[in-house]
Design an enzyme around this catalytic site. Sequence first.
Site, PDB file in Angstrom:
ATOM      1  N   HIS A   1       0.430  -0.950  -0.182  1.00 45.73           N
ATOM      2  CA  HIS A   1       0.182  -0.046   0.199  1.00 45.73           C
ATOM      3  C   HIS A   1       1.229   1.173  -0.185  1.00 45.73           C
ATOM      4  O   HIS A   1       2.043   1.771   1.045  1.00 45.73           O
ATOM      5  CB  HIS A   1      -0.925   0.040   1.266  1.00 45.73           C
ATOM      6  CG  HIS A   1      -2.291  -0.868   0.989  1.00 45.73           C
ATOM      7  ND1 HIS A   1      -1.866  -1.946   2.345  1.00 45.73           N
ATOM      8  CD2 HIS A   1      -2.508  -1.764   0.209  1.00 45.73           C
ATOM      9  CE1 HIS A   1      -3.290  -3.039   1.801  1.00 45.73           C
ATOM     10  NE2 HIS A   1      -3.670  -2.437   0.554  1.00 45.73           N
TER      11      HIS A   1
ATOM     12  N   GLU B   1       1.780   3.972   3.243  1.00 46.90           N
ATOM     13  CA  GLU B   1       2.620   2.745   4.801  1.00 46.90           C
ATOM     14  C   GLU B   1       3.634   3.319   4.717  1.00 46.90           C
ATOM     15  O   GLU B   1       4.435   2.408   3.988  1.00 46.90           O
ATOM     16  CB  GLU B   1       2.149   2.161   4.536  1.00 46.90           C
ATOM     17  CG  GLU B   1       0.046   1.747   4.376  1.00 46.90           C
ATOM     18  CD  GLU B   1      -0.482   0.093   4.562  1.00 46.90           C
ATOM     19  OE1 GLU B   1      -2.165   0.568   4.416  1.00 46.90           O
ATOM     20  OE2 GLU B   1       0.061  -0.903   4.764  1.00 46.90           O
TER      21      GLU B   1
ATOM     22  N   HIS C   1       3.301  -3.459   6.770  1.00 51.14           N
ATOM     23  CA  HIS C   1       2.098  -2.448   6.745  1.00 51.14           C
ATOM     24  C   HIS C   1       2.150  -1.575   8.275  1.00 51.14           C
ATOM     25  O   HIS C   1       2.644  -1.161   8.979  1.00 51.14           O
ATOM     26  CB  HIS C   1       0.702  -2.893   6.519  1.00 51.14           C
ATOM     27  CG  HIS C   1       0.600  -3.757   4.910  1.00 51.14           C
ATOM     28  ND1 HIS C   1      -0.129  -4.034   3.836  1.00 51.14           N
ATOM     29  CD2 HIS C   1       1.197  -4.987   4.295  1.00 51.14           C
ATOM     30  CE1 HIS C   1       0.055  -4.778   3.319  1.00 51.14           C
ATOM     31  NE2 HIS C   1       0.833  -5.661   3.560  1.00 51.14           N
TER      32      HIS C   1
ATOM     33  N   GLU D   1       1.696  -5.647  10.692  1.00 50.96           N
ATOM     34  CA  GLU D   1       0.407  -3.806  10.788  1.00 50.96           C
ATOM     35  C   GLU D   1       1.753  -3.386  11.473  1.00 50.96           C
ATOM     36  O   GLU D   1       1.485  -3.428  13.266  1.00 50.96           O
ATOM     37  CB  GLU D   1      -0.337  -4.201  11.310  1.00 50.96           C
ATOM     38  CG  GLU D   1      -1.438  -5.063  10.110  1.00 50.96           C
ATOM     39  CD  GLU D   1      -1.423  -3.768   8.541  1.00 50.96           C
ATOM     40  OE1 GLU D   1      -1.018  -2.351   8.746  1.00 50.96           O
ATOM     41  OE2 GLU D   1      -2.193  -4.449   7.694  1.00 50.96           O
TER      42      GLU D   1
HETATM   43 ZN    ZN Z   1      -1.362  -2.150   3.744  1.00 54.32          ZN
END
Ligand code: ZN
Length: 365
Positions: free
Chosen positions: A74, A77, A184, A248
Amino acid sequence: MYTSQTNQLIDQLASEGQFLLLSRRSSELFTAEKDPVEFTLSNGTLVHIVAPGIIAFTPEEKGNKAIILSSGIHGNETAPIEICDQYVVDILTCKITLGHRVLFIFGNLPAMDKATRFVDENLNRLFSQAHSSASVNQNAYECARAKELEEAVEQFYNAPLSNKIQPANATPQDDETRYHYDLHTAIRPSKNEKFAVYPYLHGESHSKEQLSFLLACGVDTFLLSGSSTTTFSYFSSRQFNAHAFTVELGKVQPFGQNDMSRFTAVNTTLRQFICGEPLISKPYNNDDMLIYRVNQVINKHSDDFVLDFSDDLPNFSTFEKGALLAHETGAEYRAQYDGEAVVFPNANVALGQRAILTVVPTTLD
Ligand SMILES: [Zn+2]
């Protein structure tokens, strides 16, 4: 023989290490040659540039691990992109020497430039052949990129690294263990700032060693997926039997605005890992971490889908049994257990895509 432009590029990379910057500013540099660009650093490390944003390293003395670190799947990020960019700079300029083969992937370069999550399609929903399915826009940049990333992963794990240079250290060993950490940051804040999604293992047992390793990275919350998905980490796990995780690391911030002190543990631990240095991680103990299993995957089926909680509710916020989580024409979605928590709620997804994941606490055997 390379063109003089490519030789210049190689000199520039070895002196400044700005692979990501050049990939973003001048991606044509890495697609100009018919074959991938390859060269050897002064410490004997082989560098193999697969495509813009995709670079593999094989140290002269390689260990028994094949490690993939991906970031920017993404585009907005930023923190993991900045961490991996710094590793690549330090490797190319020989500030650090790797202990294992490592592939770095900077996923969505055009989305980074636009400071958006993606350009046309969510890249992390396009793996395991989803990029070729009829339900996605085949012309999307991300479809071609997902295919390119899959091929890079396959080549890295399976095939000899190089088609031009063939020293002994270019060939993967049979006994290599494979790892893939897809890094991420979340869109929304989280009650558990750092957490990892463990892809569905189809009945294989979860690695406690891996959870301990991620705990050393500051990740204390784990979400055990219960079904096949089209994420990048599931692809590496399923296709190549890699220890693979979607990790994350906190909340999205623009480039340069991350408080990097919040990433010290992951930065240091991953660096030690790729450099083959001994790691200090606590032995596995269920009490050190929060482990959840997925209970409900709630997909959006109608344009009037709405969340029945505040838009900025942190990930892992819990609900009482029966609480209304979301509704749309013809359906209401409710918590099925006391303490059921929501993760990744997003009402703005395309029809048919996941709008909420709910999880309930569990333990490993
Ligand atoms: Zn992501």
